[in-house]
Design an enzyme around this catalytic site. Sequence first.
Site, short mmCIF file in Angstrom:
data_model
loop_
_atom_site.label_atom_id
_atom_site.label_comp_id
_atom_site.label_asym_id
_atom_site.label_seq_id
_atom_site.Cartn_x
_atom_site.Cartn_y
_atom_site.Cartn_z
N ASP A 1 5.47 -5.17 0.65
CA ASP A 1 4.68 -4.30 0.02
C ASP A 1 3.51 -4.55 0.40
O ASP A 1 2.84 -5.76 0.95
CB ASP A 1 4.82 -4.73 -1.66
CG ASP A 1 4.33 -5.93 -2.06
OD1 ASP A 1 4.68 -6.87 -1.30
OD2 ASP A 1 3.84 -6.06 -3.19
N ASP B 1 -1.48 -7.87 6.84
CA ASP B 1 -1.09 -8.38 5.31
C ASP B 1 0.03 -7.66 4.57
O ASP B 1 -0.04 -6.81 3.94
CB ASP B 1 -2.22 -8.39 4.32
CG ASP B 1 -1.81 -9.14 2.87
OD1 ASP B 1 -0.67 -9.96 3.11
OD2 ASP B 1 -2.63 -9.06 2.11
N GLU C 1 4.71 -8.76 -4.19
CA GLU C 1 3.68 -9.80 -3.78
C GLU C 1 2.39 -9.53 -4.22
O GLU C 1 1.39 -10.16 -4.76
CB GLU C 1 3.91 -10.29 -2.65
CG GLU C 1 3.16 -11.82 -2.44
CD GLU C 1 1.57 -11.83 -2.11
OE1 GLU C 1 1.07 -12.53 -1.96
OE2 GLU C 1 1.07 -10.60 -1.64
N GLU C 2 2.05 -8.21 -3.80
CA GLU C 2 0.61 -7.62 -4.26
C GLU C 2 0.31 -7.43 -5.56
O GLU C 2 -0.60 -7.13 -5.88
CB GLU C 2 0.35 -6.34 -3.20
CG GLU C 2 0.32 -6.95 -1.56
CD GLU C 2 -0.72 -7.56 -1.22
OE1 GLU C 2 -1.59 -7.87 -2.02
OE2 GLU C 2 -0.83 -7.98 0.02
N GLU D 1 1.70 -15.29 5.67
CA GLU D 1 0.68 -14.82 5.18
C GLU D 1 -0.22 -15.07 6.45
O GLU D 1 -0.40 -15.79 7.16
CB GLU D 1 0.05 -15.54 4.16
CG GLU D 1 0.87 -15.45 2.77
CD GLU D 1 0.51 -14.16 2.19
OE1 GLU D 1 -0.37 -13.57 2.66
OE2 GLU D 1 1.03 -13.78 1.30
N HIS E 1 -6.54 -5.72 3.41
CA HIS E 1 -6.70 -4.79 2.37
C HIS E 1 -7.97 -3.82 2.68
O HIS E 1 -8.35 -3.21 1.72
CB HIS E 1 -7.08 -5.51 1.05
CG HIS E 1 -5.90 -6.40 0.39
ND1 HIS E 1 -6.00 -6.86 -0.78
CD2 HIS E 1 -4.85 -6.70 1.00
CE1 HIS E 1 -4.89 -7.66 -1.09
NE2 HIS E 1 -4.06 -7.37 0.23
#
Length: 383
Positions: free
Chosen positions: A81, A110, A141-142, A170, A355
Amino acid sequence: MDALEITQKLISYPTITPKECGIFEYIKSLFPTFKTLECGENGVKNLFLYRIFNPPKEHTEEKHAKESVKPLHFCFAGHIDVVPPGNHWQSDPFKPIIKEGFLYGRGAQDMKGGVGAFLSASLNFNPKTPFMLSVLLTSDEEGPGIFGTRLMLEKLKEKDLLPHMAIVAEPTCEKILGDSIKIGRRGSINGKLILKGTQGHVAYPQKCQNPIDALASVLPLISGVHLDDGDEYFDPSKLVITNLHAGLGANNVTPASVEIIFNARHSLKTTKESLKEYLEKVLKNAPHTLELESSSSPFITASHSKLASVLKENILKTCHTTPLLNTKGGTSDARFFSAHGIEVVEFGVINDRIHAIDERVSLKELELLEKVFLGVLENLSEK
């Protein structure tokens, strides 16, 4: 298939958390010889792929669940995700493009780049000894993370399929691939403190009890305070105020209360109980209410552990750099592995665009990361 090709395909799925968008069907198609387990709740989907290479002739899955001696079980873990892309991208965030040595798209760093690298490494892995390899992926996870990796690990525990070791891919690196491995993470405690007073007219202070006066005396003992001195791998635990509110917005009315919202990122030396004890001592003369909630616990994997050592060796061999072992940054799904006693570390690409608009990953990073992951598999299967 190499890491680049797989990562491009992964980015093309608009898996804004917690949507899975069919990406697991694609991933499963890459691993026809692996068994699968799937679970999920509340719109979250989780996938676990696993294979036992070179099992002894008498080995069966039923015996595997009962025998005390099992092949080493290593797991690659991650999330598919992504956060919403936002506007102002130079290109469609879910139509990956290559430009000047970089792959652009939401999730490139990410963490679809890391996932693509470990999927490719897993496809190219062919051990000669008994070895169990698995892949755990989640679409949560996000987001809250309630029904993602944590839920899948509980299912694996029920089936006696928990791994001995895991790498969560990660994006851990800062400036060059290989400069950082996360061997643990700080814990996180959220808090709400309300200092109580008596509302009144500013012209009659003798009839009021202004909680801001109490705030002025305790604020230096709360805001930014170090709760411990940290250690070699953990920074000092620190309390950070994130929101403060008081009053009605009028200039002639004193507030009845002051609300303070805060967070403490903490090492193993600080707990919710020790934080409560400290704050109650500081606030003993101020009428108040205090609420604390631990959202994640700190953990650490020994720097000399087998997994950390093998990963360091392969980073040095492939990337020609010695990684810094640290626990910096926010929380991650690695904490759920640690809670089950699993040896876990995190390693992945550079995190300078996570992000962000026009998120990207270096093509060279993907190539090197795949080599590091494959080297780890080969070394673990030999030892």
